[in-house]
Design a protein around this motif. Structure first.
Motif, PDB file in Angstrom:
ATOM      1  N   THR A 193       0.858  -1.184   0.000  1.00  0.00           N
ATOM      2  CA  THR A 193       0.000   0.000   0.000  1.00  0.00           C
ATOM      3  C   THR A 193       0.898   1.239   0.000  1.00  0.00           C
ATOM      4  O   THR A 193       2.133   1.134   0.032  1.00  0.00           O
ATOM      5  CB  THR A 193      -0.922   0.022   1.228  1.00  0.00           C
ATOM      6  N   GLN A 194       0.265   2.422  -0.015  1.00  0.00           N
ATOM      7  CA  GLN A 194       1.062   3.649   0.078  1.00  0.00           C
ATOM      8  C   GLN A 194       1.829   3.716   1.389  1.00  0.00           C
ATOM      9  O   GLN A 194       2.922   4.291   1.451  1.00  0.00           O
ATOM     10  CB  GLN A 194       0.149   4.867  -0.060  1.00  0.00           C
ATOM     11  N   ARG A 195       1.285   3.111   2.420  1.00  0.00           N
ATOM     12  CA  ARG A 195       1.943   3.142   3.731  1.00  0.00           C
ATOM     13  C   ARG A 195       3.080   2.138   3.820  1.00  0.00           C
ATOM     14  O   ARG A 195       4.111   2.411   4.443  1.00  0.00           O
ATOM     15  CB  ARG A 195       0.913   2.865   4.833  1.00  0.00           C
ATOM     16  N   THR A 196       2.922   0.978   3.197  1.00  0.00           N
ATOM     17  CA  THR A 196       3.931  -0.079   3.322  1.00  0.00           C
ATOM     18  C   THR A 196       4.929  -0.102   2.176  1.00  0.00           C
ATOM     19  O   THR A 196       5.915  -0.828   2.243  1.00  0.00           O
ATOM     20  CB  THR A 196       3.240  -1.455   3.396  1.00  0.00           C
ATOM     21  N   GLU A 197       4.687   0.679   1.121  1.00  0.00           N
ATOM     22  CA  GLU A 197       5.590   0.648  -0.033  1.00  0.00           C
ATOM     23  C   GLU A 197       6.988   1.118   0.356  1.00  0.00           C
ATOM     24  O   GLU A 197       7.163   2.103   1.072  1.00  0.00           O
ATOM     25  CB  GLU A 197       5.039   1.528  -1.154  1.00  0.00           C
ATOM     26  N   LEU A 198       7.990   0.393  -0.120  1.00  0.00           N
ATOM     27  CA  LEU A 198       9.390   0.711   0.178  1.00  0.00           C
ATOM     28  C   LEU A 198      10.015   1.439  -0.997  1.00  0.00           C
ATOM     29  O   LEU A 198       9.711   1.163  -2.163  1.00  0.00           O
ATOM     30  CB  LEU A 198      10.175  -0.575   0.473  1.00  0.00           C
ATOM     31  N   ARG A 199      10.939   2.342  -0.693  1.00  0.00           N
ATOM     32  CA  ARG A 199      11.618   3.122  -1.725  1.00  0.00           C
ATOM     33  C   ARG A 199      13.125   3.117  -1.504  1.00  0.00           C
ATOM     34  O   ARG A 199      13.812   4.108  -1.788  1.00  0.00           O
ATOM     35  CB  ARG A 199      11.086   4.552  -1.749  1.00  0.00           C
ATOM     36  N   GLY A 200      13.654   2.013  -1.005  1.00  0.00           N
ATOM     37  CA  GLY A 200      15.077   1.935  -0.724  1.00  0.00           C
ATOM     38  C   GLY A 200      15.876   1.388  -1.892  1.00  0.00           C
ATOM     39  O   GLY A 200      15.538   1.568  -3.064  1.00  0.00           O
ATOM     40  N   VAL A 201      16.921   0.645  -1.560  1.00  0.00           N
ATOM     41  CA  VAL A 201      17.820   0.119  -2.581  1.00  0.00           C
ATOM     42  C   VAL A 201      17.148  -1.029  -3.321  1.00  0.00           C
ATOM     43  O   VAL A 201      16.383  -1.802  -2.758  1.00  0.00           O
ATOM     44  CB  VAL A 201      19.138  -0.351  -1.934  1.00  0.00           C
ATOM     45  N   ARG A 202      17.447  -1.126  -4.608  1.00  0.00           N
ATOM     46  CA  ARG A 202      16.873  -2.179  -5.445  1.00  0.00           C
ATOM     47  C   ARG A 202      17.889  -3.288  -5.653  1.00  0.00           C
ATOM     48  O   ARG A 202      19.080  -3.030  -5.849  1.00  0.00           O
ATOM     49  CB  ARG A 202      16.426  -1.610  -6.796  1.00  0.00           C
ATOM     50  N   VAL A 203      17.404  -4.520  -5.622  1.00  0.00           N
ATOM     51  CA  VAL A 203      18.260  -5.688  -5.806  1.00  0.00           C
ATOM     52  C   VAL A 203      17.882  -6.352  -7.120  1.00  0.00           C
ATOM     53  O   VAL A 203      16.698  -6.577  -7.401  1.00  0.00           O
ATOM     54  CB  VAL A 203      18.101  -6.692  -4.647  1.00  0.00           C
ATOM     55  N   PHE A 204      18.898  -6.682  -7.929  1.00  0.00           N
ATOM     56  CA  PHE A 204      18.666  -7.224  -9.263  1.00  0.00           C
ATOM     57  C   PHE A 204      19.117  -8.684  -9.327  1.00  0.00           C
ATOM     58  O   PHE A 204      19.847  -9.182  -8.469  1.00  0.00           O
ATOM     59  CB  PHE A 204      19.411  -6.413 -10.319  1.00  0.00           C
ATOM     60  N   CYS A 205      18.650  -9.347 -10.357  1.00  0.00           N
ATOM     61  CA  CYS A 205      19.036 -10.735 -10.623  1.00  0.00           C
ATOM     62  C   CYS A 205      19.699 -10.792 -11.994  1.00  0.00           C
ATOM     63  O   CYS A 205      19.263 -10.107 -12.933  1.00  0.00           O
ATOM     64  CB  CYS A 205      17.806 -11.640 -10.583  1.00  0.00           C
ATOM     65  N   ASP A 206      20.742 -11.593 -12.117  1.00  0.00           N
ATOM     66  CA  ASP A 206      21.483 -11.667 -13.379  1.00  0.00           C
ATOM     67  C   ASP A 206      20.702 -12.421 -14.458  1.00  0.00           C
ATOM     68  O   ASP A 206      20.930 -12.207 -15.653  1.00  0.00           O
ATOM     69  CB  ASP A 206      22.841 -12.348 -13.171  1.00  0.00           C
ATOM     70  N   ASP A 207      19.802 -13.302 -14.059  1.00  0.00           N
ATOM     71  CA  ASP A 207      19.064 -14.100 -15.037  1.00  0.00           C
ATOM     72  C   ASP A 207      18.041 -13.242 -15.782  1.00  0.00           C
ATOM     73  O   ASP A 207      17.486 -12.280 -15.238  1.00  0.00           O
ATOM     74  CB  ASP A 207      18.334 -15.254 -14.348  1.00  0.00           C
ATOM     75  N   ILE A 208      17.799 -13.605 -17.026  1.00  0.00           N
ATOM     76  CA  ILE A 208      16.786 -12.946 -17.850  1.00  0.00           C
ATOM     77  C   ILE A 208      15.738 -13.984 -18.227  1.00  0.00           C
ATOM     78  O   ILE A 208      16.058 -15.033 -18.799  1.00  0.00           O
ATOM     79  CB  ILE A 208      17.398 -12.314 -19.111  1.00  0.00           C
ATOM     80  N   GLY A 209      14.500 -13.714 -17.887  1.00  0.00           N
ATOM     81  CA  GLY A 209      13.429 -14.661 -18.169  1.00  0.00           C
ATOM     82  C   GLY A 209      12.208 -14.334 -17.334  1.00  0.00           C
ATOM     83  O   GLY A 209      12.090 -13.240 -16.768  1.00  0.00           O
ATOM     84  N   PRO A 245      14.303  -4.745 -11.101  1.00  0.00           N
ATOM     85  CA  PRO A 245      14.695  -5.343  -9.822  1.00  0.00           C
ATOM     86  C   PRO A 245      13.756  -6.469  -9.424  1.00  0.00           C
ATOM     87  O   PRO A 245      12.591  -6.512  -9.849  1.00  0.00           O
ATOM     88  CB  PRO A 245      14.596  -4.172  -8.841  1.00  0.00           C
ATOM     89  N   VAL A 246      14.255  -7.363  -8.603  1.00  0.00           N
ATOM     90  CA  VAL A 246      13.402  -8.421  -8.073  1.00  0.00           C
ATOM     91  C   VAL A 246      12.791  -8.008  -6.743  1.00  0.00           C
ATOM     92  O   VAL A 246      11.633  -8.350  -6.455  1.00  0.00           O
ATOM     93  CB  VAL A 246      14.186  -9.747  -7.914  1.00  0.00           C
ATOM     94  N   VAL A 247      13.547  -7.275  -5.937  1.00  0.00           N
ATOM     95  CA  VAL A 247      13.013  -6.781  -4.659  1.00  0.00           C
ATOM     96  C   VAL A 247      13.547  -5.384  -4.400  1.00  0.00           C
ATOM     97  O   VAL A 247      14.521  -4.929  -5.009  1.00  0.00           O
ATOM     98  CB  VAL A 247      13.387  -7.705  -3.469  1.00  0.00           C
ATOM     99  N   ILE A 248      12.883  -4.698  -3.460  1.00  0.00           N
ATOM    100  CA  ILE A 248      13.328  -3.395  -2.962  1.00  0.00           C
ATOM    101  C   ILE A 248      13.434  -3.500  -1.442  1.00  0.00           C
ATOM    102  O   ILE A 248      12.517  -4.018  -0.791  1.00  0.00           O
ATOM    103  CB  ILE A 248      12.354  -2.286  -3.366  1.00  0.00           C
ATOM    104  N   LEU A 249      14.531  -3.014  -0.892  1.00  0.00           N
ATOM    105  CA  LEU A 249      14.792  -3.126   0.544  1.00  0.00           C
ATOM    106  C   LEU A 249      14.544  -1.779   1.231  1.00  0.00           C
ATOM    107  O   LEU A 249      14.580  -0.730   0.591  1.00  0.00           O
ATOM    108  CB  LEU A 249      16.240  -3.569   0.793  1.00  0.00           C
ATOM    109  N   ASP A 250      14.301  -1.835   2.525  1.00  0.00           N
ATOM    110  CA  ASP A 250      14.064  -0.607   3.302  1.00  0.00           C
ATOM    111  C   ASP A 250      15.369  -0.039   3.839  1.00  0.00           C
ATOM    112  O   ASP A 250      15.491   0.308   5.014  1.00  0.00           O
ATOM    113  CB  ASP A 250      13.085  -0.875   4.438  1.00  0.00           C
ATOM    114  N   THR A 251      16.355   0.040   2.977  1.00  0.00           N
ATOM    115  CA  THR A 251      17.642   0.599   3.354  1.00  0.00           C
ATOM    116  C   THR A 251      18.242   1.270   2.135  1.00  0.00           C
ATOM    117  O   THR A 251      17.925   0.911   0.994  1.00  0.00           O
ATOM    118  CB  THR A 251      18.603  -0.492   3.872  1.00  0.00           C
ATOM    119  N   ASP A 252      19.105   2.255   2.374  1.00  0.00           N
ATOM    120  CA  ASP A 252      19.778   2.942   1.275  1.00  0.00           C
ATOM    121  C   ASP A 252      21.170   2.388   1.027  1.00  0.00           C
ATOM    122  O   ASP A 252      21.871   2.841   0.117  1.00  0.00           O
ATOM    123  CB  ASP A 252      19.879   4.444   1.574  1.00  0.00           C
TER     124      ASP A 252
END
Length: 418
Positions: A193-209, A245-252
């Motif tokens: 939601t707008q309250r729980t949405e995270l805007r920190g660092v993004r984590v990527f995955c090397d695989d494409i698919g 990105p695959v996930v977004i973390l609550d940290t910069d």
């Protein structure tokens, strides 16, 4: 909630070699375990069976099962080709996973292996009186099982690969996945939601698919170990490309390589979308079947009309209220998951049919009636999405239908949604 390992094991049921390999193993074990009756004190009281009697039965099985198995493979390949040609290549996985055909092929190959191993054991004098009797009973049981399996398989193979059967399988797969997502809308995590949405660092995955599975348990463990909150950005069905990105973390702060690798390993990435965790894929496959039926080469509006009815049934099931205790409670309180967008589901289902069937009045009428039915369902967003797609379908029909009377018929139905 399944782990990635359990998910991988469950995917073996879709491999054509997995069940035959299991049956072959069981056949060898059954043949060799028959000898255990020789060590049973009551084994000498069992009726005496001559090795020649058993060998005759085993020879019949061994000489016929390999030919039957070869015939079964040929029939299954013809069905697979028919399903891909008449429906859509995306439906191939559903036909390949047909349980009756896999059981039949596995039974034929397993019976062949059982007979060969048992004949070799007989020739070496492995069995005593008790072992011979148990082997005789096993041979009769396997023979009966093969006959019953063959009769059941013949009835199934007559329909496997037909367009109607493929549509049924696609609808069943979509219904199952939609029901599971309805019971667990956020995969056991927290709603984005707008309250729980995270805007920190993004984590990527090397695989494409395509993302085929997300191991929520692994993500929760990572979050707990490192005092993090994780927001999933690539849900099952999403296409991972560079920059996604695959996930977004609550940290910069960028996570170290070990954490990033653990996060990436929580996602199963494959070349194709699958039905298991991706509710929208079933809708897309059904829509592709309808689009092919509406092509000028096929010109089968009846199939498109049938699939529109299937969509009404699927969306009605999605709108059904969740009973008390059916919905899975949140168990991964550090993982945030976006909701399945109703607008995207409607787009997946109806856009292609409305586009390719715009010049066919009977398809247009059925679409407008479907939207009218869906607009009456008591579920947030259904009336708005039904009106949106009704207007889009009507605009397309106005450009393609040559007769104003046909357009007027569609407009009359569409006005009921206003």
């Amino acid at each position: 909630m399944r782990t990635r390992f359990i998910h991988s094991i469950l995917q073996l049921r879709k491999r054509l070699w997995a069940k035959p390999a299991l049956y072959c193993f069981l056949a060898v074990v059954a043949s060799l375990l028959a000898q255990a009756a020789d060590y049973w004190s009551a084994g000498r009281l069992l009726p005496e069976i001559t090795p020649d009697t058993i060998q005759t039965l085993l020879t019949i099985i061994s000489s016929s099962m390999l030919a039957v198995a070869t015939f079964a493979v040929g029939s299954m390949l013809a069905s697979y080709s028919s399903a891909s040609a008449s429906a859509t290549p995306r439906a191939f996985a559903l036909v390949l996973a047909d349980d009756v055909s896999q059981t039949a092929l596995s039974s034929f190959i397993g019976a062949f292996i059982f007979s060969i191993v048992s004949i070799v054991a007989l020739k070496t004098g492995l069995y005593g009186r008790g072992g011979l009797f148990v082997l005789f009973v096993l041979t009769l049981a396997i023979f009966a099982w093969v006959i019953l399996t063959f009769v059941r398989w013949v009835d199934n193979i007559a329909r496997l690969g037909r367009l109607g059967t493929t549509i049924d399988k696609a609808e069943a797969a979509a219904r199952t996945t939609l029901r599971e997502r309805r019971m667990m809308p956020f995969l056991g995590g927290l709603e984005k939601t707008q309250r729980t949405e995270l805007r920190g660092v993004r984590v990527f995955c090397d695989d494409i698919g395509y993302v085929q599975y997300v191991d929520m348990k692994a993500l929760q463990a990572i979050a707990e170990d490192h005092e993090l909150r994780i927001m999933v950005d690539a849900m099952p069905g999403s296409f991972l490309a560079p920059g996604r990105p695959v996930v977004i973390l609550d940290t910069d702060e960028d996570p170290d390589e070990k954490i990033a690798r653990r996060i990436a390993n929580a996602f199963v990435i494959g070349e194709n979308r699958t039905f298991d965790e991706d509710p929208r894929f079933g809708l897309i496959v059904l829509s592709e079947i309808a689009a092919r039926a509406l092509s000028s080469a096929v010109n089968d509006p009846g199939t498109a009309i049938v699939i529109i009815g299937r969509f009404v049934r699927l969306f009605s099931a999605w709108a059904r209220p969740v009973e008390e205790g059916e919905r899975t409670e949140e168990i991964h309180d550090r993982v945030i998951v976006p909701t399945l967008e109703l607008a995207e589901m409607f787009d997946d289902a109806f856009t292609a049919i409305a586009r390719d069937g715009a010049g066919t009045v009977e398809v247009g009428i059925r679409l407008q009636k479907a939207f009218l039915s869906l607009s009456t369902l008591d579920f947030p967003g259904f009336p708005a999405q039904a009106r949106r797609h009704s207007a889009l379908a009507l605009d397309r029909a106005r450009d393609r239908l040559p007769l104003q009377d046909d357009v007027t018929r569609l407009e009359r139905i569409a006005r009921l949604l206003a």
